[in-house]
Design an enzyme around this catalytic site. Structure first.
Site, PDB file in Angstrom:
ATOM      1  N   ASP A  20       0.812  -1.224   0.000  1.00 53.97           N
ATOM      2  CA  ASP A  20       0.000   0.000   0.000  1.00 53.97           C
ATOM      3  C   ASP A  20       0.845   1.273   0.000  1.00 53.97           C
ATOM      4  OD1 ASP A  20      -2.231  -1.531   0.002  1.00 53.97           O
ATOM      5  OD2 ASP A  20      -2.741  -1.252   2.109  1.00 53.97           O
ATOM      6  N   ASP A  46     -18.080  28.337 -36.976  1.00 55.76           N
ATOM      7  CA  ASP A  46     -18.915  27.560 -37.882  1.00 55.76           C
ATOM      8  C   ASP A  46     -19.836  26.653 -37.074  1.00 55.76           C
ATOM      9  OD1 ASP A  46     -19.961  25.729 -39.694  1.00 55.76           O
ATOM     10  OD2 ASP A  46     -18.197  25.815 -40.973  1.00 55.76           O
ATOM     11  N   GLY A 100     -11.427  16.360 -35.921  1.00 57.98           N
ATOM     12  CA  GLY A 100     -12.195  15.293 -36.548  1.00 57.98           C
ATOM     13  C   GLY A 100     -12.655  15.678 -37.940  1.00 57.98           C
ATOM     14  N   LEU A 101     -13.044  16.954 -38.119  1.00 61.27           N
ATOM     15  CA  LEU A 101     -13.433  17.439 -39.441  1.00 61.27           C
ATOM     16  C   LEU A 101     -12.247  17.396 -40.394  1.00 61.27           C
ATOM     17  CD1 LEU A 101     -15.399  18.780 -41.402  1.00 61.27           C
ATOM     18  CD2 LEU A 101     -14.763  21.000 -40.405  1.00 61.27           C
TER      19      LEU A 101
END
Length: 527
Positions: free
Chosen positions: A36, A286, A421-422
């Site tokens: 731990d 946009d 992504g575009l």
């Protein structure tokens, strides 16, 4: 109990470590076995702190279990005081050592150490990390500030002359952007003429904790950590507390009005910021990047609820999922989910979260590092908004998520995955063009184009969440040609096109979706 690969929260003693590591001259003695003893990895490697956490372990081994482990703890506590000379100590047991029932608090009390020693009782098998941090902070506040509180019935001491003062409560080590949120909110309070009395637990000393009662009110930045302590301070010292979390433009302005009402000043000087860009940018960018994007939100309750508000009210997203892993704040999450008309998800099982994301088919996921892995596998954009986080979410730059600059940071980090992504979609659209294909090569190389790479090794071939297999036996199946045609549709409307086509096919009894079905659905919904 369930065996899991990932977990959103550690055991409660990790929460106590976060409090101790964020503070000064406080030391944590933890009764724990060798397995731990991982605090150094958490705070120096992930958070990249420049000093080790103030934690001493007993580090008992299996062979010690047949002897007196209580003596090991007493020796470790005495040695820790002699070595570090802390102004105060907290003592407790890890989840494993809890089974031995050695009573660290009682053992430490018998040592007669010349500093306050506060025992922690953190039930590891029923509570988790955030609760442990909250309980530890509450015990520290009550144990150190409590002796300075007025007796019941005694009037509160008159505050000193000068500007109003506030305590900032809740920032800890390993907190998501806590370091920068402190600076942003301090700056915001300054516009209202408010001074910060104490910021705790982050950067606070033991002496600072004793001075919490000198403030006029408390700013609760992270309720998971500070709500219990703030409620006690309100009762003991008569200090009002804020309830608005200033994440996003609307919430920041609500926070300003709440503070102004508490101290009786005009909120106008802090209601606007000349460097605030989110409102204008979200209207002018946009609309394909933003409006109507389906977003799934999951994290700790504070950040998840705030993210849902920003997503819907300030960026024009469509919320398709909202959830949190800390059940202590489930009621708040359910209220927010009802407000936005979605089903709340309260779970600490990442597999349930993954199933919910797959079912919702979002275009953006706002979550933890767990959701980042899930979204990557599903081919969906993702931004981290909440702990648990990884090293990349402790940036060297200034990157708050609270206040006006925090709103700018939210805009950047949420919109950029959609923009990228575009870009990837456009690269894919023009891949077969003779000028842009891999075979063409860079223009300056003339006719000496490099050999084409195998399609499987193409780094621009990003995974697409569109799969041929249906989610259930009753749903129609996409054939290969239809899937290929679907992938030609821009990513920002592809999800809607898929849902409309599947709905059309189901209504018309089509078991297989073909290219003709896709265009028939387009004509149907385009009327």
């Amino acid at each position: 109990m369930k065996l899991t690969v990932w977990t959103y929260e550690g055991p409660p003693h990790v929460g106590a470590m976060r409090i101790a590591t964020g503070m000064k001259d406080l030391h944590y003695v933890l009764h724990a076995p060798q397995g731990d003893t991982y605090a150094d990895l958490l705070f120096t490697m992930i958070e990249r702190r420049n000093h080790r956490p103030p934690v001493t372990y007993t580090t008992f081994q299996a062979r010690d279990l047949g002897a007196d482990t209580a003596e090991l703890f007493k020796d470790a506590a005495a040695d820790a005081y002699q070595r570090f000379k802390p102004a105060a100590m907290i003592v407790g047991a890890s989840c494993t050592a809890e089974l031995i029932q050695d009573d660290p608090g009682g053992l430490a009390a018998r040592l007669g150490l010349p500093c306050p020693v506060l025992p922690l009782e953190l039930p590891s098998y029923s509570k988790k990390e955030n609760w442990g941090a909250s309980e530890t902070f509450y015990r520290l506040v009550r144990g150190l500030a409590g002796p300075h509180a007025p007796s019941p019935g005694e009037p509160r001491l008159e505050r000193r002359e000068g500007p109003p003062r506030a305590n900032l409560l809740g920032p800890t080590a390993m907190g998501f952007r806590h370091r920068d949120d402190i600076k942003e909110i301090t700056k915001l309070l300054g516009k209202l003429g408010v001074e910060v009395n104490v910021c705790a637990p982050m950067n606070a000393s033991v002496i600072d904790i004793t001075k919490l009662g000198d403030a006029d009110f408390n700013v609760v930045l992270y309720p998971e950590i500070a709500d219990t302590a703030a409620r006690w301070l309100e009762k003991a010292f008569g200090q009002p507390r804020t309830t608005t979390i200033p994440i996003g433009v609307g919430a920041t302005r609500d926070f300003v009005r709440e503070v102004a009402e508490i101290i009786g000043v005009d909120p106008e000087p802090a209601l606007n910021d000349e460097d605030l860009r989110l409102p204008w940018w979200s209207r002018s960018v946009d609309s394909n990047y933003l409006t109507g994007k389906r977003v799934f939100v999951f994290g700790d309750a504070t950040h998840a609820i705030a993210a849902a508000r920003v997503a819907v009210e300030e960026m024009g997203f469509e919320l398709v999922g909202l959830g949190a892993y800390n059940r202590e704040f489930a009621r708040d999450v359910r209220e927010a989910a009802a407000k936005y008309g979605v089903e709340p998800l309260i779970t600490d099982d990442y597999l349930e979260v993954e199933a919910a994301i797959e079912a919702a088919r979002p275009e953006l996921v706002l979550g933890t590092q767990m959701e980042r892995h899930i979204a990557k596998r599903l081919g969906v954009a993702c931004t981290v908004i909440s702990a648990p986080v990884h090293v990349e979410d402790f940036p060297a730059r200034y990157a708050p998520v609270m206040g006006y600059e925090g709103a700018n940071v939210l805009f950047d980090t949420w919109v950029h995955p959609l923009v990228m992504g575009l870009e990837e979609h456009l690269l894919g659209m023009f891949r077969e063009d003779f000028e842009f294909s891999d075979e063409a090569g860079p223009s300056h190389l003339g006719g000496h184009a490099p050999a084409p790479r195998p399609a499987a090794a193409d780094p621009l071939e990003t995974p697409d969440p569109v799969q041929a297999e249906p989610a259930s036996p009753d749903e129609p199946v996409w054939n290969d040609d239809a899937l290929k045609e679907l992938k030609k549709i821009p990513f920002f409307v592809r999800g809607k096109a898929r849902r409309n086509t599947e709905s059309y096919a189901a209504e018309h009894g089509a078991a297989t979706i073909t290219v003709e079905t896709l265009y028939d659905a387009k004509a149907h919904f385009g009327r």
